[in-house]
Design an enzyme around this catalytic site. Structure first.
Site, PDB file in Angstrom:
ATOM      1  N   ALA A  19       0.799  -1.225   0.000  1.00 14.26           N
ATOM      2  CA  ALA A  19       0.000   0.000   0.000  1.00 14.26           C
ATOM      3  C   ALA A  19       0.831   1.273   0.000  1.00 14.26           C
ATOM      4  O   ALA A  19       0.273   2.356  -0.093  1.00 14.26           O
ATOM      5  CB  ALA A  19      -0.918  -0.009   1.227  1.00 14.26           C
TER       6      ALA A  19
ATOM      7  N   TYR B  10       9.765 -13.331 -13.085  1.00 17.81           N
ATOM      8  CA  TYR B  10       8.581 -12.493 -12.864  1.00 17.81           C
ATOM      9  C   TYR B  10       7.362 -13.079 -13.587  1.00 17.81           C
ATOM     10  O   TYR B  10       6.273 -13.184 -13.016  1.00 17.81           O
ATOM     11  CB  TYR B  10       8.855 -11.068 -13.343  1.00 17.81           C
ATOM     12  CG  TYR B  10       7.706 -10.131 -13.081  1.00 17.81           C
ATOM     13  CD1 TYR B  10       7.393  -9.746 -11.789  1.00 17.81           C
ATOM     14  CD2 TYR B  10       6.915  -9.652 -14.123  1.00 17.81           C
ATOM     15  CE1 TYR B  10       6.317  -8.894 -11.537  1.00 17.81           C
ATOM     16  CE2 TYR B  10       5.852  -8.798 -13.883  1.00 17.81           C
ATOM     17  CZ  TYR B  10       5.560  -8.427 -12.591  1.00 17.81           C
ATOM     18  OH  TYR B  10       4.492  -7.586 -12.333  1.00 17.81           O
TER      19      TYR B  10
ATOM     20  N   GLU C 216       6.814   2.851  -8.993  1.00 12.01           N
ATOM     21  CA  GLU C 216       8.218   2.661  -8.602  1.00 12.01           C
ATOM     22  C   GLU C 216       8.719   1.253  -8.943  1.00 12.01           C
ATOM     23  O   GLU C 216       9.823   0.871  -8.566  1.00 12.01           O
ATOM     24  CB  GLU C 216       8.363   2.914  -7.095  1.00 12.01           C
ATOM     25  CG  GLU C 216       8.030   4.341  -6.712  1.00 12.01           C
ATOM     26  CD  GLU C 216       7.951   4.562  -5.203  1.00 12.01           C
ATOM     27  OE1 GLU C 216       8.521   3.754  -4.442  1.00 12.01           O
ATOM     28  OE2 GLU C 216       7.311   5.536  -4.793  1.00 12.01           O
TER      29      GLU C 216
HETATM   30  P1  NDP Z   1       5.469  -0.281  -6.605  1.00 10.39           P
HETATM   31  O1  NDP Z   1       6.906  -0.655  -6.503  1.00 10.39           O
HETATM   32  O2  NDP Z   1       5.119   1.160  -6.689  1.00 10.39           O
HETATM   33  O3  NDP Z   1       4.650  -0.916  -5.397  1.00 10.39           O
HETATM   34  C1  NDP Z   1       4.950  -2.181  -4.846  1.00 10.39           C
HETATM   35  C2  NDP Z   1       4.356  -2.229  -3.450  1.00 10.39           C
HETATM   36  O4  NDP Z   1       4.597  -3.537  -2.902  1.00 10.39           O
HETATM   37  C3  NDP Z   1       4.974  -1.220  -2.514  1.00 10.39           C
HETATM   38  O5  NDP Z   1       3.975  -0.657  -1.722  1.00 10.39           O
HETATM   39  C4  NDP Z   1       5.922  -2.052  -1.667  1.00 10.39           C
HETATM   40  O6  NDP Z   1       6.015  -1.473  -0.367  1.00 10.39           O
HETATM   41  C5  NDP Z   1       5.144  -3.376  -1.620  1.00 10.39           C
HETATM   42  N1  NDP Z   1       6.009  -4.496  -1.282  1.00 10.39           N
HETATM   43  C6  NDP Z   1       7.021  -5.019  -2.017  1.00 10.39           C
HETATM   44  N2  NDP Z   1       7.615  -6.015  -1.358  1.00 10.39           N
HETATM   45  C7  NDP Z   1       6.971  -6.126  -0.160  1.00 10.39           C
HETATM   46  C8  NDP Z   1       7.131  -6.964   0.965  1.00 10.39           C
HETATM   47  N3  NDP Z   1       8.086  -7.903   1.009  1.00 10.39           N
HETATM   48  N4  NDP Z   1       6.296  -6.804   2.015  1.00 10.39           N
HETATM   49  C9  NDP Z   1       5.338  -5.845   1.991  1.00 10.39           C
HETATM   50  N5  NDP Z   1       5.128  -5.032   0.948  1.00 10.39           N
HETATM   51  C10 NDP Z   1       5.942  -5.167  -0.117  1.00 10.39           C
HETATM   52  O7  NDP Z   1       4.937  -1.067  -7.874  1.00 10.39           O
HETATM   53  P2  NDP Z   1       3.464  -1.289  -8.472  1.00 10.39           P
HETATM   54  O8  NDP Z   1       2.458  -0.458  -7.805  1.00 10.39           O
HETATM   55  O9  NDP Z   1       3.600  -1.195  -9.941  1.00 10.39           O
HETATM   56  O10 NDP Z   1       3.248  -2.836  -8.117  1.00 10.39           O
HETATM   57  C11 NDP Z   1       2.067  -3.333  -7.535  1.00 10.39           C
HETATM   58  C12 NDP Z   1       1.714  -4.654  -8.178  1.00 10.39           C
HETATM   59  O11 NDP Z   1       1.408  -4.446  -9.553  1.00 10.39           O
HETATM   60  C13 NDP Z   1       2.828  -5.693  -8.129  1.00 10.39           C
HETATM   61  O12 NDP Z   1       2.279  -6.957  -7.775  1.00 10.39           O
HETATM   62  C14 NDP Z   1       3.344  -5.722  -9.565  1.00 10.39           C
HETATM   63  O13 NDP Z   1       3.895  -6.983  -9.885  1.00 10.39           O
HETATM   64  C15 NDP Z   1       2.056  -5.432 -10.317  1.00 10.39           C
HETATM   65  N6  NDP Z   1       2.213  -4.951 -11.684  1.00 10.39           N
HETATM   66  C16 NDP Z   1       2.918  -3.790 -11.937  1.00 10.39           C
HETATM   67  C17 NDP Z   1       3.075  -3.355 -13.231  1.00 10.39           C
HETATM   68  C18 NDP Z   1       3.839  -2.126 -13.576  1.00 10.39           C
HETATM   69  O14 NDP Z   1       4.160  -1.896 -14.759  1.00 10.39           O
HETATM   70  N7  NDP Z   1       4.144  -1.237 -12.625  1.00 10.39           N
HETATM   71  C19 NDP Z   1       2.477  -4.093 -14.372  1.00 10.39           C
HETATM   72  C20 NDP Z   1       1.751  -5.279 -13.983  1.00 10.39           C
HETATM   73  C21 NDP Z   1       1.622  -5.670 -12.697  1.00 10.39           C
HETATM   74  P3  NDP Z   1       7.318  -1.442   0.558  1.00 10.39           P
HETATM   75  O15 NDP Z   1       8.524  -1.364  -0.315  1.00 10.39           O
HETATM   76  O16 NDP Z   1       7.088  -0.228   1.404  1.00 10.39           O
HETATM   77  O17 NDP Z   1       7.219  -2.705   1.353  1.00 10.39           O
END
Ligand code: NDP
Length: 246
Positions: free
Chosen positions: A14, A145, A181
């Site tokens: 989130a 991935y 990000e």
């Molecule tokens: P971001 O990197 O902006 O967000 C990823 C989120 O996941 C962050 O809030 C991060 O929070 C959290 N996160 C990662 N690892 C952990 C962990 N171990 N425990 C808890 N929280 C975690 O990327 P997106 O918003 O793009 O990604 C969200 C989803 O969308 C993912 O599942 C991604 O695979 C999917 N997606 C993204 C695409 C894109 O082009 N961006 C395309 C297709 C799918 P924090 O680091 O604070 O823990």
């Protein structure tokens, strides 16, 4: 519409991108949201902005995950936390990146569901939203991935069978490239990262995905939106390649 039947949600991942946009959208609709991620400052800010309840947690910490979820009763689960470490070829990826991606994108998802589904089934109310990816539907030359998201695709299909007759709905959202990000976290090499990020197209925005989530939740109770696939108009998949051995 069904969204009015739901009053509470858990959103993982989130603290940025799609998860943050989803939390903001849900909170604006009066849903009580439990927002989970690792970065405390981001969560604190989100809590201040929206009134969501924050849980600072690494979803790979399985014991703490079960402890936290054990006390929760939510109508909606958005399994969104995900990373793309090891985005390069499998045979070039680092071992720790393979583990991090599979643990975050697959294992944690299963444990979140294992912890929360029994309550949903008992209450005969719930909606699982899985943030998958077009990389789980089509090959993008990223085995780690792609396979992690492919697992989510089959998870959703099997869950719908397992949950038949319980009233619990399951939706898979498969975005193409979204401006978040994600690639900053996924790719260490600055040149490669900037090439991928700056491809000159108009990316999807996190709010576009949050809107798709709300669309699925708000469908009438008798409608299960199985899969929403959305990508930038300027991104395309498929084609035929011939690659001679060199
Ligand atoms: P971001 O990197 O902006 O967000 C990823 C989120 O996941 C962050 O809030 C991060 O929070 C959290 N996160 C990662 N690892 C952990 C962990 N171990 N425990 C808890 N929280 C975690 O990327 P997106 O918003 O793009 O990604 C969200 C989803 O969308 C993912 O599942 C991604 O695979 C999917 N997606 C993204 C695409 C894109 O082009 N961006 C395309 C297709 C799918 P924090 O680091 O604070 O823990």
């Amino acid at each position: 519409m069904a969204l009015a039947d739901y009053s509470s949600a858990l959103v993982t991942g989130a603290s940025s991108g799609i998860g943050e946009a989803t939390v903001r959208s849900f909170c604006s609709k009066g849903i009580t949201v439990h927002a989970m991620a690792r970065r405390k400052e981001r969560l604190d800010q989100l809590g201040d902005d929206t009134g969501c309840i924050t849980h600072q947690l690494d979803v790979r910490d399985t014991d703490r995950l079960y402890e936290t979820l054990g006390g929760l009763e939510v109508d909606i689960v958005v399994n969104n936390a995900g990373i793309g470490r090891g985005f390069e070829r499998l045979y070039e990826a680092k071992r720790k990146d393979i583990d991090a991606t599979l643990d975050t994108n697959i294992d944690a998802v299963f444990h979140v569901l294992h912890a929360l589904l029994p309550g949903m089934v008992e209450r005969k109310r719930g909606h699982i939203i899985q943030i998958g990816s077009v990389a789980g539907l089509y090959p993008i030359k990223s085995s780690v991935y792609g396979a992690s998201k492919g697992a989510i695709h089959l998870l959703c299909q099997n869950l719908r069978l397992e949950l038949g007759g319980t009233g619990v709905r399951v939706t898979e959202i498969c975005p193409g490239r979204v401006r978040t990000e994600f690639f900053d976290v996924a790719i260490d090499d600055a040149t490669t990262r900037e090439q991928i990020k700056d491809s000159g197209i108009s990316d999807l925005q996190p709010e576009d995905i949050a809107d798709a989530v709300v669309y699925a939740l708000d469908a009438p109770r008798h409608v299960n939106v199985n899969l929403v696939e959305l990508q930038p108009t300027e991104q395309v998949f498929g084609g035929l390649r011939f690659v001679p051995t060199n």
